[in-house]
Write a protein that holds these residues in place. Structure first.
Motif, PDB file in Angstrom:
ATOM      1  N   LYS A 110       0.820  -1.204   0.000  1.00 54.53           N
ATOM      2  CA  LYS A 110       0.000   0.000   0.000  1.00 54.53           C
ATOM      3  C   LYS A 110       0.862   1.265   0.000  1.00 54.53           C
ATOM      4  CE  LYS A 110      -3.373  -2.548   2.783  1.00 54.53           C
ATOM      5  NZ  LYS A 110      -4.160  -2.600   4.026  1.00 54.53           N
ATOM      6  N   LYS A 111       0.246   2.397  -0.341  1.00 54.82           N
ATOM      7  CA  LYS A 111       0.908   3.692  -0.263  1.00 54.82           C
ATOM      8  C   LYS A 111      -0.119   4.746   0.130  1.00 54.82           C
ATOM      9  CE  LYS A 111       0.432   4.721  -5.232  1.00 54.82           C
ATOM     10  NZ  LYS A 111       1.163   5.061  -6.480  1.00 54.82           N
ATOM     11  N   TRP A 112       0.361   5.911   0.497  1.00 55.97           N
ATOM     12  CA  TRP A 112      -0.498   7.032   0.899  1.00 55.97           C
ATOM     13  C   TRP A 112      -1.379   6.642   2.092  1.00 55.97           C
ATOM     14  CZ3 TRP A 112      -2.364   7.825  -4.798  1.00 55.97           C
ATOM     15  CH2 TRP A 112      -1.277   8.254  -5.572  1.00 55.97           C
ATOM     16  N   ILE A 113      -0.783   5.978   3.070  1.00 57.61           N
ATOM     17  CA  ILE A 113      -1.547   5.499   4.231  1.00 57.61           C
ATOM     18  C   ILE A 113      -1.782   6.654   5.201  1.00 57.61           C
ATOM     19  CG2 ILE A 113      -1.536   3.866   6.157  1.00 57.61           C
ATOM     20  CD1 ILE A 113       0.365   2.131   4.490  1.00 57.61           C
ATOM     21  N   LYS A 114      -3.044   6.890   5.596  1.00 60.12           N
ATOM     22  CA  LYS A 114      -3.377   7.915   6.584  1.00 60.12           C
ATOM     23  C   LYS A 114      -4.792   7.663   7.100  1.00 60.12           C
ATOM     24  CE  LYS A 114      -5.037  11.228   3.099  1.00 60.12           C
ATOM     25  NZ  LYS A 114      -4.871  12.606   2.557  1.00 60.12           N
ATOM     26  N   GLU A 162     -15.508   7.192  -4.615  1.00 58.04           N
ATOM     27  CA  GLU A 162     -14.388   6.257  -4.579  1.00 58.04           C
ATOM     28  C   GLU A 162     -14.818   4.837  -4.229  1.00 58.04           C
ATOM     29  OE1 GLU A 162     -14.699   8.126  -0.459  1.00 58.04           O
ATOM     30  OE2 GLU A 162     -14.894   8.753  -2.564  1.00 58.04           O
TER      31      GLU A 162
END
Length: 401
Positions: free
Chosen positions: A320-324, A365
């Motif tokens: 994963k990326k852009w985790i927040k 989304e």
């Protein structure tokens, strides 16, 4: 503190005792308890320093063991090890006894000792192998060049006549097939009729065993093609099977499902009730072993449901990326959970969920669209967002905000 039993002062004098804070008034002969005298409460003093940490208490009782977590993904297959060294050669066995010789070589060539089987070795242009069985002698093999009244196999490879035999097979009820020197092949339907192998025809075998001629297929009419070792459908052709038929992968049926070769196995089936089933072997086994620990995934045609033991999603951080944290959680309050019935469901079973059109207006989304305009909702993502929103509201209530 105690009051004096006798007092020489004036009536109405009073004392406040230190031990309980009560006011006592002198009445001339004794003391009257007026009651507790307390001033206004003062401000709270500063908190004192934290005391030293006490000794560690005794260990508590061990809690119940939690439920076992999901099994992790199987690791990649390791590389094959190096081939071991060749073993020692075994001892040579004892030589057997000398056998009898049944073949001789003389002016007639190499033949059976009694003269019943012969292989011609003369210098003529026609050299052949003749194996005939004469019915007059009870099926014995005879060395004869005539086929009248006999059956067997004949090979004449040097025949120059285009219509003469180079391979001929004759059974007890008549000729079976022969090959001519000119390249023609003649087949007989159990002695009834002949086929000459026309160039424009193909030979085929019927369901009752008859050899027939069929038209040659048109160029490029094959439904399947092979390319770089891969067999695939030509153009838009497809393979079809009847209901209750299986398509296996590294598996075959022999009173039970068994592995075709070492490894895992799987098979798919279109059942007569319309459901589609995928069966997967849970363990890798050697060829010939019965498939074990089968896991089944079933697709129901009347409901569109998928039935399986569990649905597990990949969730490693490295994937994963852009985790927040989820932002603007309040918008998910607007997505309503409703009940409905699918128009295609003949059973008219009541379902619970959301409407993709409404969700797309609030959280696009979560909605996926195909090339036909159909819309699907990522229900798992929606459930996670709803849970996060619920946690946020609970924390606000606990904090009194």
């Amino acid at each position: 503190s105690s009051l004096p039993p006798s007092y020489g002062g004036n009536i109405g004098d009073g004392y406040i005792t230190q031990n309980d804070g009560h006011l006592w008034i002198w009445n001339g002969s004794g003391w009257d308890d007026v009651g507790l005298i307390r001033g206004p409460q003062g401000e709270r003093g500063y908190q004192g320093y934290q005391g030293f940490q006490g000794n560690q208490g005794n260990q508590g009782v061990r809690g119940y063991q939690g439920t076992r977590g999901y099994q992790g993904y199987q690791g990649e297959k390791g590389s094959q090890g190096n081939q071991g060294s060749q073993g020692l050669r075994g001892y040579q066995g004892y030589q057997g006894e000398t056998g009898d010789s049944y073949w001789v070589a003389d002016t007639y060539g190499i033949h059976y000792n009694s003269g019943n089987v012969g292989i011609g070795t003369d210098t003529s242009l026609i050299k052949g192998l003749y194996v005939y069985v004469d019915r007059q002698y009870g099926g014995h093999i005879r060395n004869t060049r005539t086929i009248s009244g006999s059956f067997g196999l004949r090979v004449d490879l040097d025949n120059s006549n285009a219509n003469s035999y180079i391979l001929y097979l004759y059974s007890s009820i008549g000729p079976v097939f022969d090959v001519r020197a000119g390249g023609s092949i003649y087949f007989s339907q159990y002695g009834k009729s002949n086929y000459t192998g026309t160039a424009a025809k193909f030979l085929a075998v019927t369901s009752v065993g008859k050899v027939i001629e069929v038209d040659a297929p048109a160029e490029g009419s094959s439904k399947w093609t092979e390319e770089n070792g891969i067999i695939r459908a030509t153009s838009e052709n497809s393979i079809s099977m009847l209901n209750n038929r299986y398509l296996g992968f590294n598996v075959y049926w022999d009173s039970d499902w068994k592995h075709l070769s070492t490894g895992y196995a799987a098979w798919i089936k279109q059942e007569s009730d319309g459901n589609f089933q995928i069966s997967l072997s849970g363990t890798s086994r050697a060829a010939g072993n019965i498939v074990q620990s089968t896991k089944i995934i079933k697709f129901q045609n009347t409901t569109g449901n998928i039935i399986a033991n569990n649905f597990v999603l990949a969730s490693l951080r490295k994937l994963k990326k852009w985790i927040k944290n989820i932002v603007n959680l309040e918008k998910f309050d607007k997505i309503k959970i409703q009940q409905f019935v699918f128009k295609s469901d003949e059973s008219e079973r009541v379902r619970y969920g959301v409407i993709a059109d409404d969700v797309e207006d609030i959280a696009p989304e979560l909605v996926y669209s195909d090339d036909k305009g159909n819309k699907e909702v990522a229900y798992i993502d929606l459930a996670m967002a709803k849970i996060a929103r619920l946690e946020e509201r609970i924390k606000k209530l606990e904090n009194g905000s």
